[in-house]
Design a protein around this motif. Structure first.
Motif, PDB file in Angstrom:
ATOM      1  N   TYR A 234      83.410 -60.336   7.294  1.00  0.00           N
ATOM      2  CA  TYR A 234      83.882 -60.323   5.907  1.00  0.00           C
ATOM      3  C   TYR A 234      83.355 -59.094   5.185  1.00  0.00           C
ATOM      4  O   TYR A 234      84.090 -58.425   4.440  1.00  0.00           O
ATOM      5  N   GLU A 235      82.089 -58.777   5.425  1.00  0.00           N
ATOM      6  CA  GLU A 235      81.496 -57.600   4.787  1.00  0.00           C
ATOM      7  C   GLU A 235      82.220 -56.326   5.228  1.00  0.00           C
ATOM      8  O   GLU A 235      82.482 -55.440   4.415  1.00  0.00           O
ATOM      9  N   ARG A 236      82.541 -56.242   6.516  1.00  0.00           N
ATOM     10  CA  ARG A 236      83.260 -55.064   7.009  1.00  0.00           C
ATOM     11  C   ARG A 236      84.638 -54.965   6.341  1.00  0.00           C
ATOM     12  O   ARG A 236      85.063 -53.869   5.934  1.00  0.00           O
ATOM     13  N   ALA A 237      85.330 -56.085   6.230  1.00  0.00           N
ATOM     14  CA  ALA A 237      86.651 -56.076   5.597  1.00  0.00           C
ATOM     15  C   ALA A 237      86.564 -55.590   4.156  1.00  0.00           C
ATOM     16  O   ALA A 237      87.383 -54.780   3.702  1.00  0.00           O
ATOM     17  N   GLN A 238      85.572 -56.062   3.430  1.00  0.00           N
ATOM     18  CA  GLN A 238      85.399 -55.629   2.047  1.00  0.00           C
ATOM     19  C   GLN A 238      85.134 -54.120   1.964  1.00  0.00           C
ATOM     20  O   GLN A 238      85.656 -53.437   1.078  1.00  0.00           O
ATOM     21  N   LEU A 239      84.331 -53.623   2.880  1.00  0.00           N
ATOM     22  CA  LEU A 239      84.025 -52.192   2.882  1.00  0.00           C
ATOM     23  C   LEU A 239      85.271 -51.365   3.178  1.00  0.00           C
ATOM     24  O   LEU A 239      85.484 -50.306   2.576  1.00  0.00           O
ATOM     25  N   LEU A 240      86.094 -51.831   4.101  1.00  0.00           N
ATOM     26  CA  LEU A 240      87.321 -51.107   4.413  1.00  0.00           C
ATOM     27  C   LEU A 240      88.227 -51.026   3.191  1.00  0.00           C
ATOM     28  O   LEU A 240      88.797 -49.962   2.890  1.00  0.00           O
ATOM     29  N   VAL A 241      88.349 -52.131   2.468  1.00  0.00           N
ATOM     30  CA  VAL A 241      89.162 -52.132   1.246  1.00  0.00           C
ATOM     31  C   VAL A 241      88.547 -51.192   0.216  1.00  0.00           C
ATOM     32  O   VAL A 241      89.246 -50.393  -0.421  1.00  0.00           O
ATOM     33  N   GLN A 242      87.234 -51.272   0.057  1.00  0.00           N
ATOM     34  CA  GLN A 242      86.532 -50.418  -0.902  1.00  0.00           C
ATOM     35  C   GLN A 242      86.758 -48.942  -0.602  1.00  0.00           C
ATOM     36  O   GLN A 242      86.886 -48.117  -1.517  1.00  0.00           O
ATOM     37  N   ARG A 243      86.862 -48.612   0.695  1.00  0.00           N
ATOM     38  CA  ARG A 243      87.025 -47.216   1.098  1.00  0.00           C
ATOM     39  C   ARG A 243      88.490 -46.792   1.185  1.00  0.00           C
ATOM     40  O   ARG A 243      88.799 -45.693   1.629  1.00  0.00           O
ATOM     41  N   GLY A 244      89.410 -47.694   0.774  1.00  0.00           N
ATOM     42  CA  GLY A 244      90.811 -47.332   0.687  1.00  0.00           C
ATOM     43  C   GLY A 244      91.655 -47.650   1.901  1.00  0.00           C
ATOM     44  O   GLY A 244      92.859 -47.365   1.922  1.00  0.00           O
TER      45      GLY A 244
END
Length: 283
Positions: A234-244
């Motif tokens: 979940y944390e990785r998914a959030q980071l991917l969204v945060q990074r565009g």
């Protein structure tokens, strides 16, 4: 001072491949895994630099007395060499530096977080034949020597100071407010040590939103360990969204929701809504 910058994508992929392979080896090499963490963080660290770090650990082990005696004698010998003659130690300011979590940088600076200094102690002592292991006390990592009945603890962050029983109790009480439990003194598994190192890197990055690149590679390495918290996906998914990277992040959110749905459908529904919102950012 500017923090280390990650390597180019091709090198980063090679580092991840080697990290995954080493993490699944029959006897994972703790120093190699920590150096691969360093290579993921610092594009200037190539194979020659990693080899040089391993050689330095060998050379440090060669400077220890030959079989100095029991657990306390080993702890004292390490403290005299690393903490005394060479000045390895830590300070509160080291928590503000990414380099404090990178083994090659700790060897160069002779400064670092408790767990990385403990890795230096363990790797040097192990090469010299000492009965050594890490001890993951809550909030503060130390090194243990000898079997349970003769265990001696040392704190590399304080130059290898040998701890009394009350010292260990105070460390635990200060971190948790609870008493020391004997189970806390058990030897730490090397892969658990690496996960804790990566957790420290993630904590450093979490306080610096502009370094989401560091947060992402540290999560991705954590996910390559055979055992890791499921929430890291979940944390990785959030980071991917945060990074565009909205589509990949949304797909990861949906995949995580499918896992969570078996135990918590309302939570899974909230994650699916986040995935929908991520896709909507493309419109």
């Amino acid at each position: 001072m500017r923090s280390p910058q990650p390597p180019e994508p091709e090198r980063a992929a090679e580092v991840r491949r080697r990290f995954a392979e080493e993490a699944r080896a029959e006897r994972p090499d703790l120093a190699e895994l920590c150096l691969l963490v360093g290579a993921a963080a610092d594009g200037s660290l190539g194979d020659a630099g990693m080899d040089a770090a391993q050689i330095e650990l060998d050379e440090l082990a060669g400077r220890l007395p030959f079989r100095p005696g029991g657990p306390r004698a080993w702890a004292t010998a390490l403290a005299e060499l690393l903490g005394g003659r060479l000045g390895y130690h830590g300070s509160p300011g080291d928590y503000q530096r990414l380099e404090s979590s990178l083994l090659h940088a700790v060897l160069r600076r002779r400064r670092g977080l408790p767990i990385l200094l403990s890795v230096v102690w363990m790797e040097v002592a192990r090469r010299a034949g000492a009965p050594v292991y890490g001890v993951a006390l809550p909030g503060h990592f130390v090194v243990g020597f000898g079997p349970p009945g003769e265990q001696v603890l040392a704190d590399p962050f304080e130059g290898g100071r040998v701890l009394t029983g009350s010292d260990a109790e105070l460390l635990v009480a200060g971190a948790t407010g609870a008493p020391l439990d004997p189970s806390m003194l058990a030897p730490a598994d090397p892969l658990d040590v690496v996960l804790r190192v990566l957790n420290n890197v993630r904590a450093w990055a979490a306080a610096r939103p502009e370094r989401s690149d560091v947060a992402l590679w540290s999560v991705e390495l954590s996910l390559l360990l055979p055992s890791h918290p499921a929430r890291l996906r979940y944390e990785r998914a959030q980071l991917l969204v945060q990074r565009g990277d909205f589509l990949t992040g949304a797909a990861e959110l949906d995949a995580y929701a499918d896992v969570v749905a078996a135990v918590d459908e309302p939570a899974a529904s909230r994650v699916r809504q986040q995935a929908h919102a991520a896709r909507a950012m493309l419109n």
